[in-house]
Write an enzyme that holds these catalytic residues in place. Structure first.
Site, short mmCIF file in Angstrom:
data_model
loop_
_atom_site.label_atom_id
_atom_site.label_comp_id
_atom_site.label_asym_id
_atom_site.label_seq_id
_atom_site.Cartn_x
_atom_site.Cartn_y
_atom_site.Cartn_z
N GLU A 56 0.20 -4.70 0.35
CA GLU A 56 0.11 -4.15 -0.80
C GLU A 56 -1.22 -3.90 -1.37
O GLU A 56 -1.83 -2.79 -2.21
CB GLU A 56 0.99 -4.76 -1.89
CG GLU A 56 2.37 -4.61 -1.38
CD GLU A 56 2.81 -6.03 -0.92
OE1 GLU A 56 3.81 -6.42 -0.89
OE2 GLU A 56 1.87 -6.61 0.01
N HIS A 113 13.74 -12.30 -31.55
CA HIS A 113 14.58 -11.24 -31.53
C HIS A 113 15.08 -10.33 -30.35
O HIS A 113 15.23 -9.13 -30.40
CB HIS A 113 13.78 -10.23 -32.43
CG HIS A 113 13.21 -10.78 -33.69
ND1 HIS A 113 13.81 -10.24 -35.05
CD2 HIS A 113 12.27 -11.47 -34.32
CE1 HIS A 113 13.59 -10.94 -36.13
NE2 HIS A 113 12.52 -11.48 -35.50
N GLU A 119 8.99 -19.94 -6.89
CA GLU A 119 8.61 -19.77 -5.46
C GLU A 119 8.02 -21.19 -4.66
O GLU A 119 8.42 -21.40 -3.50
CB GLU A 119 7.23 -18.97 -5.13
CG GLU A 119 6.74 -18.50 -3.72
CD GLU A 119 5.74 -17.69 -3.87
OE1 GLU A 119 5.99 -16.45 -3.57
OE2 GLU A 119 4.44 -17.98 -4.08
N GLY A 136 -1.73 -19.84 -2.55
CA GLY A 136 -1.86 -18.52 -3.58
C GLY A 136 -1.51 -18.89 -4.89
O GLY A 136 -2.30 -18.65 -5.56
N ARG A 137 -0.35 -19.54 -5.13
CA ARG A 137 -0.02 -20.06 -6.50
C ARG A 137 -0.64 -20.91 -7.22
O ARG A 137 -0.54 -21.33 -8.34
CB ARG A 137 1.56 -19.92 -6.78
CG ARG A 137 2.02 -21.15 -5.77
CD ARG A 137 3.70 -20.84 -5.78
NE ARG A 137 4.30 -21.89 -4.77
CZ ARG A 137 4.42 -21.53 -3.48
NH1 ARG A 137 4.02 -20.35 -3.15
NH2 ARG A 137 4.95 -22.51 -2.65
N LYS A 185 -6.47 -13.21 1.31
CA LYS A 185 -7.13 -14.14 2.23
C LYS A 185 -7.50 -13.88 3.91
O LYS A 185 -8.71 -13.89 4.24
CB LYS A 185 -6.44 -15.30 2.44
CG LYS A 185 -6.84 -16.64 3.25
CD LYS A 185 -6.01 -17.63 3.39
CE LYS A 185 -5.80 -18.45 2.02
NZ LYS A 185 -5.17 -19.86 2.16
N LYS A 188 9.70 -8.59 3.82
CA LYS A 188 8.45 -7.80 4.10
C LYS A 188 8.48 -7.20 5.49
O LYS A 188 8.24 -6.25 5.77
CB LYS A 188 7.45 -8.77 4.32
CG LYS A 188 6.92 -9.50 2.96
CD LYS A 188 5.48 -10.31 3.23
CE LYS A 188 5.11 -11.04 1.95
NZ LYS A 188 3.82 -11.82 2.17
#
Length: 562
Positions: free
Chosen positions: A222, A393, A362, A276-277, A216, A521
């Site tokens: 990153e 399993h 979050e 964001g999510r 944004k 951060k």
């Protein structure tokens, strides 16, 4: 803005106290006994929505709950003014109070043609403008009109983002793989670890690769590091002038996008009311639309819109997101289960648990109420999952015989896109058997008798019986989807989005901020230059300082390592 929910704190409310008393009356009752008492229990508790493929069904009947439980949970929802909170969200009220923003992702899939406003302004014309721009771009890329710098059509799309700019799109593209094309592949890079970027780039041709940089602010550390690495790879092969034909941006920062070399004509915007999510429905979903086509992307929006309309209008007793949320409140907050498993019995949903980890933990991994006070109850559980039958399993041993109670959601898809031999019936049989086994269990006496019946020595069978007994009485909810399509996937995602919101209202927390990610951060920004410095690290605890020194030593040129 007035508070959406009233206070005092949750444990002090009459509805919560009534639930606590009810819990005590049910604590000694096994789920299987509830079925014995009420053979029509499934019909009484299961809820469904119609789709073109068949009913989309939620079955909470394998939980230690009764109709009275749901009535009491709905009373709790009334006491915290859940109806008012839902109305506020759909009205564009800034319910993200700590950032003074609306949480208006529902506007991104609002397909009625009617206005939808926040801050006094109808947002739908701008939403439609961006959607139209995406439509045109997708048509150009998929139709071959958009080409790279050497005139070749795009064969590979690399989405560079992190968090919600990666998890949602990557999950959806994987889930809707049957709707993709063999000549156009989507890839996702999120980790700043160069291994992910370099392994992604290794088989790709720069002439036919298109990058989407999703940030944004266009300053996400990153994402920008990864984007610069991709840019260097492209420029080394095709030169600086090629950047504008091989990079587009999903951002609102035109200045930084331009500095990077991306034409702002190819910048797709979104709004501060899109978290964001919750953003895969926006231009953040550009990689989805490119991978599966615009028709499928719009169907994804339609499915979410159908769940939105159901959520905002259905009575709580008939409301799928509310029922799923209240079941989680009952198991996690009232009964104290600290974990929750999400178990999709469809390999296409392999990334769905990871997507939900961000969506749920979050959003609701908070310890402070909207009033700024410590939360007095447990909030988001630890969420994990893996597609069946792989999980069987792996960690199902703990689900069946471990000491930690783990309620589970089983997501079951009736009809597969890959109906080969008896694969799908075997998968379905395992899913249904697991929910039954978790509930039913097996006593030591039953285990012993079974081993003796198969010819085992009685003394040996008696010794082994405790190890082969299952306590059972483990709660689970089944979500049955007729077929995984863009529409039903949109419904599934929106179901969980609204579940998260409902639970946040009950806990009195803000589901739409994420201040907990900030401190790490900040400290990383301070440590980064120290890793390249010779000066003693300052301002750190003894462990961190020692680790900085050791990392420096291990990364020193080979001849300089001590």
């Amino acid at each position: 803005m007035p508070q959406i929910r009233p206070f005092p704190e949750l444990p002090d409310t009459p509805a919560w106290q009534a639930l606590a008393r009810h819990r005590d009356t049910l604590s000694g009752v096994r789920i299987g006994d509830l079925f014995a008492r009420d053979p029509g229990r499934f019909d009484d508790l299961a809820l469904s929505l119609d789709t073109d493929e068949g009913p989309f069904l939620l079955d909470p009947s394998k939980n230690r709950m009764t109709a009275e439980t749901f009535d009491l949970l709905c009373a709790l929802a009334d006491e915290v003014n859940l109806a008012g909170a839902i109305q506020a969200m759909f009205a564009g009220v800034p319910i993200n109070e700590t950032e003074n923003r609306a949480a208006f992702h529902v506007a991104l899939r609002h397909l009625s043609g009617k206005p939808l406003a926040t801050g006094g302004a109808d947002v739908m014309p701008e939403v439609r403008r961006v959607l139209d721009k995406i439509t045109g771009f997708v048509a150009a890329v998929r139709g071959g009109a958009w080409t790279g710098a050497t005139g070749k059509a795009v064969t590979d799309v690399v989405n560079i983002g992190i968090g919600g700019s990666d998890l949602g799109p990557a999950m959806v593209v994987g889930a809707l793989a049957p709707y993709g094309r063999d000549d156009l592949s989507a890839h996702f890079v999120s980790n700043v670890d160069a291994a992910q970027m370099m392994r992604t780039l290794a088989p790709l041709d720069p002439e036919t690769t298109l990058f989407i940089v999703t940030s944004k602010t266009f300053t996400t550390q990153e994402t920008l590091r990864n984007a610069r690495t991709a840019r260097e790879w492209l420029v080394a092969a095709l030169g600086e002038a090629a950047v504008a034909k091989h990079f587009v941006a999903v951002s609102t920062n035109a200045e930084e996008v331009t500095k990077f070399g991306i034409d702002t004509v190819n910048m797709f915007g979104f709004w501060d009311w899109v978290g964001g999510r919750y953003s895969l429905w926006s231009a953040v979903g550009l990689s989805i639309a490119l991978a599966v086509g615009m028709d499928a992307f719009v169907d994804l929006l339609k499915g979410a819109y159908a769940m939105d309309e159901h959520f905002r209008s259905a009575p709580f007793a008939d409301n799928l997101p509310v029922a799923l949320a209240l079941t989680g409140i009952w198991n996690g907050t009232v009964f104290g289960a600290p974990c929750h498993a999400v178990l999709p019995y469809d390999q296409s949903l392999a990334r769905f648990p990871a997507f939900l980890q961000q969506l749920e933990m979050e959003s609701n991994g908070k310890g402070v109420t909207l009033a700024g006070l410590p939360v007095q109850t447990a909030t988001a559980p630890v969420l994990f999952g893996e597609p069946g039958t792989n999980g069987q399993h792996s960690f199902y041993q703990m689900l069946h015989q471990g000491t930690l109670p783990v309620p589970a959601d089983f997501i079951v898809v009736a009809r597969s896109h890959y109906e080969v031999a008896d694969h799908q019936p075997m998968l379905l049989a395992n899913a249904l058997a697991q929910t039954e086994a978790l509930m039913r269990g097996r006593t030591a006496a039953e285990a012993e008798a079974e081993m003796v019946a198969k010819g085992m020595d009685a003394e040996r069978a008696k010794a082994l019986a405790p190890h082969r007994a299952f306590p059972g009485d483990r709660p689970s909810t089944t979500i049955l989807i007729p077929r995984l399509t863009p529409e039903t996937l949109g419904m599934l995602i929106a179901l969980y989005e609204h579940k998260v919101f409902v639970q946040s209202v009950i806990w009195g927390i803000n589901a739409f901020d994420q201040w907990g990610v900030e401190l790490g951060k900040t400290l990383a920004a301070a440590i980064l230059p120290e890793l390249a410095s010779d000066a003693p690290p300052e301002g750190h605890d003894g462990s961190t300082a020692a680790l900085i020194d050791l990392v420096r030593a291990l990364r020193a040129p080979e001849g300089e390592r001590g």
